[in-house]
Design an enzyme around this catalytic site. Structure first.
Site, PDB file in Angstrom:
ATOM      1  N   HIS A  28       0.833  -1.203   0.000  1.00  0.00           N
ATOM      2  CA  HIS A  28       0.000   0.000   0.000  1.00  0.00           C
ATOM      3  C   HIS A  28       0.872   1.260   0.000  1.00  0.00           C
ATOM      4  O   HIS A  28       0.908   2.009   0.982  1.00  0.00           O
ATOM      5  CB  HIS A  28      -0.914   0.003   1.225  1.00  0.00           C
ATOM      6  CG  HIS A  28      -1.886  -1.134   1.265  1.00  0.00           C
ATOM      7  ND1 HIS A  28      -1.510  -2.412   1.596  1.00  0.00           N
ATOM      8  CD2 HIS A  28      -3.219  -1.188   1.003  1.00  0.00           C
ATOM      9  CE1 HIS A  28      -2.572  -3.208   1.548  1.00  0.00           C
ATOM     10  NE2 HIS A  28      -3.616  -2.487   1.188  1.00  0.00           N
ATOM     11  N   GLY A 115      -4.014  -3.942  11.360  1.00  0.00           N
ATOM     12  CA  GLY A 115      -4.393  -4.405  10.037  1.00  0.00           C
ATOM     13  C   GLY A 115      -5.884  -4.628   9.965  1.00  0.00           C
ATOM     14  O   GLY A 115      -6.512  -4.408   8.933  1.00  0.00           O
ATOM     15  N   LEU A 117      -8.817  -2.838  10.793  1.00  0.00           N
ATOM     16  CA  LEU A 117      -8.947  -1.408  11.070  1.00  0.00           C
ATOM     17  C   LEU A 117      -9.864  -1.125  12.255  1.00  0.00           C
ATOM     18  O   LEU A 117     -10.806  -1.851  12.527  1.00  0.00           O
ATOM     19  CB  LEU A 117      -9.452  -0.686   9.822  1.00  0.00           C
ATOM     20  CG  LEU A 117      -8.460  -0.649   8.660  1.00  0.00           C
ATOM     21  CD1 LEU A 117      -9.079   0.000   7.440  1.00  0.00           C
ATOM     22  CD2 LEU A 117      -7.179   0.092   9.063  1.00  0.00           C
ATOM     23  N   ASP A 147      -8.489   7.746   7.834  1.00  0.00           N
ATOM     24  CA  ASP A 147      -9.845   8.273   7.938  1.00  0.00           C
ATOM     25  C   ASP A 147     -10.896   7.198   7.676  1.00  0.00           C
ATOM     26  O   ASP A 147     -11.984   7.230   8.259  1.00  0.00           O
ATOM     27  CB  ASP A 147     -10.050   9.482   7.016  1.00  0.00           C
ATOM     28  CG  ASP A 147      -9.607   9.243   5.580  1.00  0.00           C
ATOM     29  OD1 ASP A 147      -8.927   8.234   5.313  1.00  0.00           O
ATOM     30  OD2 ASP A 147      -9.913  10.084   4.723  1.00  0.00           O
ATOM     31  N   LYS A 239      -3.756  11.119  -0.972  1.00  0.00           N
ATOM     32  CA  LYS A 239      -3.259   9.761  -1.178  1.00  0.00           C
ATOM     33  C   LYS A 239      -2.334   9.775  -2.401  1.00  0.00           C
ATOM     34  O   LYS A 239      -2.668  10.370  -3.441  1.00  0.00           O
ATOM     35  CB  LYS A 239      -4.435   8.814  -1.401  1.00  0.00           C
ATOM     36  CG  LYS A 239      -4.169   7.361  -1.063  1.00  0.00           C
ATOM     37  CD  LYS A 239      -5.477   6.601  -0.955  1.00  0.00           C
ATOM     38  CE  LYS A 239      -5.249   5.173  -0.510  1.00  0.00           C
ATOM     39  NZ  LYS A 239      -6.521   4.466  -0.271  1.00  0.00           N
ATOM     40  N   HIS A 253      -5.715   1.753  -4.452  1.00  0.00           N
ATOM     41  CA  HIS A 253      -5.475   1.271  -3.092  1.00  0.00           C
ATOM     42  C   HIS A 253      -4.888  -0.136  -3.128  1.00  0.00           C
ATOM     43  O   HIS A 253      -5.370  -1.022  -3.843  1.00  0.00           O
ATOM     44  CB  HIS A 253      -6.779   1.261  -2.300  1.00  0.00           C
ATOM     45  CG  HIS A 253      -6.616   0.837  -0.876  1.00  0.00           C
ATOM     46  ND1 HIS A 253      -6.304   1.725   0.127  1.00  0.00           N
ATOM     47  CD2 HIS A 253      -6.729  -0.388  -0.283  1.00  0.00           C
ATOM     48  CE1 HIS A 253      -6.237   1.071   1.270  1.00  0.00           C
ATOM     49  NE2 HIS A 253      -6.483  -0.212   1.052  1.00  0.00           N
ATOM     50  N   GLU A 356     -17.219  -3.756  25.108  1.00  0.00           N
ATOM     51  CA  GLU A 356     -16.387  -4.951  25.204  1.00  0.00           C
ATOM     52  C   GLU A 356     -15.170  -4.895  24.279  1.00  0.00           C
ATOM     53  O   GLU A 356     -14.110  -5.439  24.615  1.00  0.00           O
ATOM     54  CB  GLU A 356     -17.220  -6.190  24.898  1.00  0.00           C
ATOM     55  CG  GLU A 356     -18.272  -6.510  25.946  1.00  0.00           C
ATOM     56  CD  GLU A 356     -19.577  -5.756  25.756  1.00  0.00           C
ATOM     57  OE1 GLU A 356     -20.469  -5.867  26.623  1.00  0.00           O
ATOM     58  OE2 GLU A 356     -19.705  -5.050  24.732  1.00  0.00           O
ATOM     59  N   PHE A 381     -21.234 -11.810  25.704  1.00  0.00           N
ATOM     60  CA  PHE A 381     -20.886 -10.487  25.193  1.00  0.00           C
ATOM     61  C   PHE A 381     -19.458 -10.419  24.660  1.00  0.00           C
ATOM     62  O   PHE A 381     -19.099  -9.463  23.964  1.00  0.00           O
ATOM     63  CB  PHE A 381     -21.085  -9.435  26.279  1.00  0.00           C
ATOM     64  CG  PHE A 381     -22.486  -9.386  26.831  1.00  0.00           C
ATOM     65  CD1 PHE A 381     -23.559  -9.905  26.101  1.00  0.00           C
ATOM     66  CD2 PHE A 381     -22.733  -8.862  28.083  1.00  0.00           C
ATOM     67  CE1 PHE A 381     -24.854  -9.885  26.619  1.00  0.00           C
ATOM     68  CE2 PHE A 381     -24.024  -8.827  28.605  1.00  0.00           C
ATOM     69  CZ  PHE A 381     -25.089  -9.336  27.873  1.00  0.00           C
TER      70      PHE A 381
END
Length: 615
Positions: A28, A115, A117, A147, A239, A253, A356, A381
């Site tokens: 990337h 990795g 996100l 972002d 970018k 990307h 959690e 949970f």
């Protein structure tokens, strides 16, 4: 560094990102190029770190939340002299430390695996909590986010937690390059949209041109001088910055540049600048590994005690005996019994509220700083945080997770509160340990044993009271089991854990009255499993019956089957598990309806033995 030098360093980071991705044929680079100036200013002018001593207590901590921009991170390591150019060009190749997404298993300067996100900031909050409330050495935590990942709810769990805790040692640097994987992000270059969100959670925000190195320098300084609030630096970037063919263009990307040599020339060519990263201040850790004698709680056989109560009391005792133990809870401490620890050791207790994902992430961050965290909530949970558990395993993090209120045995609350998939979930995690005690003394010993293990450790506790069947001085080694009933004439082995151990013992008693001798194995260690005992039982009795307060898939029954996965004959086997969708009923009614109570076990055992002797 001055302005010109920072600009040159930023260009070097871009060039090296392009080169690394080009050598790998993947990666990337454009996502790395957008944040190159942000990284250059941080590395040269604000980051305090000794790369020769990554364990230095005064080191600042950096988390690359947008882990796919690893070429930028590795290029920064090269600029700092931590890796050389030859290693940089091994990016993404077999055997290289420089993986597609960074992990601390390979590189000592990486705090946590990223990795997936939306995880870097939550873990960064955990590290910052350690610095603020425990380590108190003055280090800062810098988290570089993309972002796109700000669409993840976990980011806002982290933002609210950091604001609530006033983590002014935490700075989130958001690379707002407006392009995600498939196209524009939700808010594009609208920095104010992001600022409003962070401000709502009590953050100080700075909006800046991410390619103006002087403005970025001032923004970092503002973050360092802000007191009582975490800071979010919202940087407008492009970018693929610096290369006309790719700058601010969609569809690129995760792809190396097609004309890498031309791009490198356009960026001014290969450079070999070296950055003298600021040394961390002298510091020492204030906590000791052990601060007292470990004296676990003790119960007499025959007492009625809930294993969740035993967990809370044992954890409290462990906290007294070990100064490195910390506890986290998801606002159910009165149910999980973590509140026992909170009352005795409030300085090492972290209330994460109903979040959690943040709870597990904070545990990972605390573990990265050398603490031994125990994080508890209802077993059901923890499914919300499973990706964080998975990534914690990739990090090699040592964390203890405790799921209470497991199975249909919780009774009237109904299926939304019943952990029925947790054993399968945790068994599937690489290198995990999965434990399910049936009584108070066993629980206490396993809580203590967990502290010394590696990787992800999971303990399942129950809501209702159950009889104590083991003495307080009994040992429960990890990977072991307990044979509770045994004779040379056993015709059936019942394998159980937790609440079903008590049901199995009742069933064995009833079957013995009918002349059927039954061996009962308490398989408290679901992973690793006691293969030797299971194989011996199969050889001796020829029939195995497993019973579990869990779904059929992935739990105790599958763990038992694993003992026979080496090619040897599988014994005659019947598996009892929860196969229906429970409703609300008493614990006894629930166990019977699910077919895992003593009566059901006896009926299944009777049939199994009859079938085994049919000519």
């Amino acid at each position: 560094m001055n302005t010109g030098e920072l600009v040159e360093l930023g260009q070097q980071l871009r060039v090296d990102s392009v080169r690394a991705a080009g050598a790998a044929g993947s990666g990337h680079p454009t996502s790395s190029m957008s944040a190159a100036d942000l990284m250059a200013v941080l590395l040269a002018n604000h980051f305090r770190y000794d790369f020769d001593r990554p364990e230095h207590p005064g080191n600042d901590r950096f988390v690359l939340s947008k882990g796919h921009a690893s070429p930028l991170l590795y290029s920064a390591y090269k600029a700092a002299g931590a890796v050389d150019d030859e290693e940089l060009l091994t990016f993404r190749k077999l055997g290289s430390r420089l993986e597609g997404h960074p992990t601390p298993r390979k590189l000592p300067w990486v705090e946590t695996a990223t990795g997936s996100l939306g995880q870097g900031l939550p873990v960064g909050v955990g590290i910052a909590l350690s610095g603020k409330r425990l380590d108190r050495t003055g280090y800062r935590v810098w988290v570089l986010c993309g972002d796109s990942e700000l669409a993840e709810g976990s980011v806002w769990e982290a933002a609210e937690h950091a604001g609530h805790e006033h983590l002014d040692n935490l700075t989130a640097i958001v690379d707002v390059n407006r392009l995600g994987q498939r196209g524009p992000t939700r808010h594009g270059h609208d920095l104010d949209a992001y600022a409003r969100r962070f401000q709502a959670f009590g953050w100080h925000t700075v909006e800046v041109d991410g390619h103006d190195v002087d403005a970025v320098d001032r923004a970092y300084g503002e973050a360092e001088s802000t007191k009582g609030q975490p800071t979010a630096i919202l940087a407008r970037t492009l970018k693929g910055k610096g290369v006309a063919d790719v700058e601010d263009r969609e569809g690129l990307h995760g792809k190396p540049l097609k004309n890498a040599d031309d791009a490198i020339e356009e960026l001014g060519g290969v450079r070999d600048l070296r950055v003298q990263v600021h040394e961390p201040p002298a510091a020492r850790l204030l906590h000791a590994v052990r601060s007292g004698h470990l004296e676990l709680p003790r119960w007499d056989t025959g007492e009625e005690v809930a294993t969740r109560n035993a967990y809370g009391q044992a954890l409290t005792a462990l906290g007294t005996g070990r100064g490195d133990v910390v506890a986290l809870d998801g606002e159910v401490g009165d149910s999980t019994r973590s509140e026992f620890f909170a009352k005795e050791h409030p300085d090492r207790y972290f209330e994460c509220y109903i979040a959690e994902q943040q709870m597990v992430a904070a545990a990972v961050g605390l573990a990265a700083r050398g603490w031994v965290p125990y994080a508890a909530t209802f077993a059901a949970f923890l499914t919300r945080a499973y990706d964080f558990v998975r990534m914690a395993s990739i990090s090699g993090a040592g964390i203890n997770l405790v799921g209470s209120h497991a199975g249909v045995a919780i009774g009237q609350d109904g299926p939304s509160q019943m952990g029925l998939e947790d054993l399968a979930m945790m068994r599937a995690v690489h290198g995990s340990t999965v434990l399910y005690p049936c009584d108070a003394n066993q629980t206490a010993h396993l809580v203590a044993e967990m502290a010394g293990l590696d990787g992800i450790r999971y303990l399942r506790t129950g809501r209702g009271e159950s009889p104590v069947i083991y003495g307080p001085d009994e040992d429960f080694p990890i990977g072991g089991s307990k044979v509770l009933r045994f004779s040379q004439s056993d015709r059936l082995t019942v394998v159980a854990a937790g609440v079903t151990v008590h049901e199995a013992l009742k069933a064995a008693e009833a079957l013995e009255q009918e002349g059927i001798r039954v061996r009962v194995v308490d398989l408290y260690s679901i992973k690793p499993v006691d293969r030797a005992t299971l194989r011996q039982a199969a050889e001796d009795t020829g029939c195995l019956l497993t019973v579990e307060d869990h779904r059929e898939e992935g739990g105790l029954g599958d763990a038992v089957l694993d003992a026979f996965a080496d090619g040897r004959p599988v014994p005659r086997l019947v598996r009892l598990a929860v196969r229906t969708m429970p409703g609300s009923a008493s614990p006894e009614e629930q166990l019977h309806a699910a077919g895992i109570d003593a009566e059901s076990i006896a009926a299944a055992g009777r049939l199994l033995v009859e079938q085994a002797i049919v000519p």
